[in-house]
Structures are given as structure tokens and as C-alpha cells.
Scaffold this active site. Sequence first.
Site, short mmCIF file in Angstrom:
data_model
loop_
_atom_site.label_atom_id
_atom_site.label_comp_id
_atom_site.label_asym_id
_atom_site.label_seq_id
_atom_site.Cartn_x
_atom_site.Cartn_y
_atom_site.Cartn_z
N HIS A 1 -3.54 -4.84 0.64
CA HIS A 1 -3.34 -5.49 1.85
C HIS A 1 -2.75 -7.59 2.01
CE1 HIS A 1 -2.60 -1.80 3.70
NE2 HIS A 1 -3.32 -1.31 3.79
N CYS B 1 1.06 -1.11 -0.13
CA CYS B 1 0.05 -0.08 0.28
C CYS B 1 1.21 1.17 0.11
CB CYS B 1 -0.91 0.33 1.10
SG CYS B 1 -2.55 1.31 0.86
N GLU C 1 -1.83 -9.06 3.57
CA GLU C 1 -1.19 -9.50 4.86
C GLU C 1 -2.86 -10.06 5.62
OE1 GLU C 1 -0.94 -6.37 4.35
OE2 GLU C 1 -1.06 -5.18 5.91
N1 GLN Z 1 -1.91 6.57 2.82
C1 GLN Z 1 -2.29 6.04 2.13
C2 GLN Z 1 -3.52 5.89 1.40
O1 GLN Z 1 -4.15 6.58 1.55
C3 GLN Z 1 -1.54 3.96 2.03
C4 GLN Z 1 -2.34 3.98 2.41
C5 GLN Z 1 -2.12 2.53 3.21
O2 GLN Z 1 -1.03 2.13 3.36
N2 GLN Z 1 -3.26 2.17 3.79
O3 GLN Z 1 -3.13 5.94 0.03
#
Ligand code: GLN
Length: 560
Positions: free
Chosen positions: A508, A382, A510
Amino acid sequence: MAAKYIFVTGGVVSSLGKGLAAASIGCLMESRGLKVTLQKFDPYLNVDPGTMSPFQHGEVFVTDDGAETDLDLGHYERFTHTKLTHDNNWTTGRIYETIIAKERRGDYLGKTVQVIPHVTNEIKGAMKKVAQEVDLAIIEIGGTVGDIESLPFIEAIRQMRQELGRENTLFVHVTLVPYIAAAGELKTKPTQHSVKELLSIGIQPDILLCRTDRFLSKDIKSKIALFCNVENEAVITAKDVASIYEVPLVFAHEQVDRLALRYLRLETREPDLSRWEELVHRVYNPKDEVTIGIVGKYVEYEDSYKSLKEALVHGALAYNLKLSVNWIEAEGLEQKDQSVQAQLEHVDGILVPGGFGKRGIEGMLQGIQYARENMVPYFGICLGMQTACIEFARNVCGLEQANSSEFDPATPHRVIYKLRELRGVEELGGTMRLGAWTCKLEAGSLAQQAYGQTEISERHRHRYEFNREYETALVAGGLRLSGATPDGTYVEIVEIPGHPFFLGCQFHPEFKSKPLEPHPLFSAFVKASYENKLRREHSRNEVEVEMFHRPEKQRLTTSG
Ligand code: GLN
């Protein structure tokens, strides 16, 4: 047959592992062929944990249907096969939000709306909803018995017992039996008090899971049984273990499942725990170790990255390795007095996890540049994918001021920008791209090889995305966009061909890794990191062999 309920409460102090206890009971019941679900109630007023700082609350776990939930739901999914949704996690805030919406609509037909029965009915309704197509619903009440804010939930489970009877409801209380070194004794008083607290609200626990650092003797067990009015065998030693994956086996050994089934008058086959036994054997008998450096912003609080750490453990277990995590404060890599190399040269692989806000970003970029240039396996999740794109744009494609508009709204090169569908949305709660989305993988890419398929579904939680206007420049520089939504709108995966392992994903992974089903991206990353370790050891050995064969004088000059 209607579902039966197991209610899990906690006493004395928080952090006793109620979530793990509930998940482990779920695991044992599944291993006996029962269909289970798990649900958690959190007594705070936030509608969900999505707006809470990871320092306050730990990780926000995301379900397929896009619910932002408590991290205990992660344990539930890792220990069982149940698929959780919005319905499996409720907070006081969400219960009240529902009730207030009904009140404003006039649903209460002029009645005074009260904690009993309206709040408790709403809570019971939520419990019954998840219990529809299962044999057993395991319901955890967050917080500690005695807290003002958890009272309506405790009252609701008392009513459930009254409504459904003893044979359909079971109360499991997780408590603490501390060892006081000065007295050389285990103390039962906190447990007695906590059970008294429950009794004063009308609940007599059936089973006591006693958290302790040593086995409870027969005498201690009978003392607790006598004072707390439970059977001797219902006082369970829930001893600390080195690996959370051993908890189901410890509970099985203490016959928790057998006892619960007897109380609930359920008959099942004997449990099949062979796969868990084999897993735990691997946990305690690794063939070697692999070290992963996690460069993040919330590293001093491990709970912030709960699923991530577990997914890495799963990846390591897939290759019989012990995982050692090096938590590296991203801001620390920005400091000029210590070189990035000195802080990273001992790790076998580097990972930048999810996160929000500007703090530490430049440090993450340093870490990514180090990984890219030194052929150290890199996995960006992410935010870690977004920063990998920024690093590539700046240092490979010469777009020096490339950035995400999240960190620098005025940047001339918005390689990452706000999700187009969210432009103009300023509210923070629940306003992200959340939950499961399909992604298509390019044939022959690192991602496709790891997954072994070309279409996947993964969970998301983000507000910013890759800006396709920079696609041509970055691809010309050597970046491969190997995964995207089927309509091509969102870039989901980037990688660098020719690097041993350099992959960033917008989702994600995970959240979907389980000890018995390690996530393919995590096992591929751990494998690459371990190969990197072996390569480094091999070249070190070669240097040593060479040194050994050199004449004394030359050796002294080299080292001196
Ligand atoms: N801050 C970034 C976004 O909002 C990444 C978000 C995250 O890593 N969950 O896209």
C-alpha cells in the site's frame, strides 16, 4: 528536558476534525524546531480497527511496524515527520487486554483491579512511553466528551495535569459553533455545555478550537471566553477550509501555536511555513485537472480510502493539477444494462484499491480489462494487483477460470492463493502480512524508473499472494514481475511493458505519501493519466478539425 503534553479532546458532535487539528498543531510545532510525537486513544472495545468494516470505521492505517490503526494516524504522518508505531494508537480493548493479561499472571499481587487506578495508570503509562524522546507529545482522545466510554481517558489526562502541572500540560478542546440560519446567528450554547461537561470531570480547557463556517466576531469570542472561563485570545476560529492542507496556516494565523507555547512556557524560533504556503498556493491555483476513476467496493464511504485519496491529491499537486475522483461502484460494472465503456470512457486513469471479499470482483476485472485493452493508465493496489493478475491470466493467457482462492476456493487456477505462512490460520485479528517489507526492483522496469532506485520498503496488509506456479504462463503472456522480496518469496509488483502505465503492487504505497513528499508511484500514475487526457483531447481536436473541413452534406451524414 522532559516532554510536555498537549491533550486534544472533542465536544458537541463527532467528526469535528480533532485528528486534523492535532496533526496541524504538530506541523506548526515542528516548523518551530520542536520534536513532536502524536498519539491517539480510541474508546471502543475492539483491540484494533483491523477487524472493523471500512463502512463502520473508515480506512485502517498501517504503520511500518505493522500496527493496524485509526485513520487519524495517517493525518499525523502526513503533516509531520514523526514515525508512528504500535505505541501510538490504543483502544480501550487493547488497554483491557493488557490489564487482563497482567491480572492472569498475578502481577497485581492480590489487589482488586479497578478503573482507577489500574486502567488510568495503564493509559498514563502508554502516554509517557511515546513521550520519551520528544519535546512535545500531542495526544488525541477519540470520541466526544460526555460519552461513557471515554471517561477513563479523560480521567487519565486530568491526573496527568495534576501530576505534571500546568506548565507541562495543555488542554485543547475542539468544539462546534453552529450558524443557525433561521435566527441568523452563531450559537455558543453547545460549546458552553461541552465545556461544562469537561469541567464536571475536573478539566478546565485552556484553548477552544471552535469549528465554524464563518469568522467569529470579537463579541462572540468574548462571550465564549466569559462563559467557558478561558482567555479571549484562546477562543480560536477554526473555520472550514476547502483543503485540509490549509489548516496549519489557518491555525498559525489565529496564533494557536504562539498561545500554546506561552501556556507551556516554551521558547522556540519563529515557524518556517514557506513550504506549506507554497503547497497551498498550488492547491488553489492548478493549471488543469486530471480525473481518476476508482473502482472499488466501499466507494460510497470516502473515509474507507482516506490515504489513497490524499496520495492521489499529492501526485496531482506534484504536476500542479487538480484531482477529480470518480468513485465507481465495482458491482455497477457487472451490470449488463450499462456498458463498461460508458462508465469509464470519461476518466483519465483507473485505479483498483485494496479490499477484502468477493463482492464486486467481476466488476473490477471488467474495469482492468478496459484499462489494459484501451491503453488507459492502470494502478492496482493490493487487491487491485491481485485482480490485475487474474484478469491477465483469464483474458491474455486463456486460463478462463483463473481466480484467487479468496473468492473461489475451488478454482482450477489459483493464480492468487493464501499466503503460505498463513495456511491453517483461521483467526482474523492481526493475522495478515503486515507492515514494512523490503522489495527489490528490476532495473529498467516502470517501477524502478518511478522510484529511481532498486530497493524500496513499503507497507503491507494482506492474506493472499501471487502463486509462482503461474509465473511462467503469465510471463510468457507478457506480464513482467518487476518487484519481489529480496529472497524472491513474494511477488510484490507486476506490470505490462508497452502499455502507457499498467502497474499493480501488493503493498500500500498510499500510506507513505505526504503532501510535501508525493509518493513516486502516485505521481507517475497521475502523470501518465494526465498525458492520456492530453492525448485524448488532442485526437478529439483533430477529429473536430477534420469535421470542420468536410463539406456540409458529409458532415450531416456523419453525425446523423
Ligand atoms: N483481500 C486481499 C488479501 O487479503 C487483498 C488485501 C488488500 O487489498 N488489502 O490478500
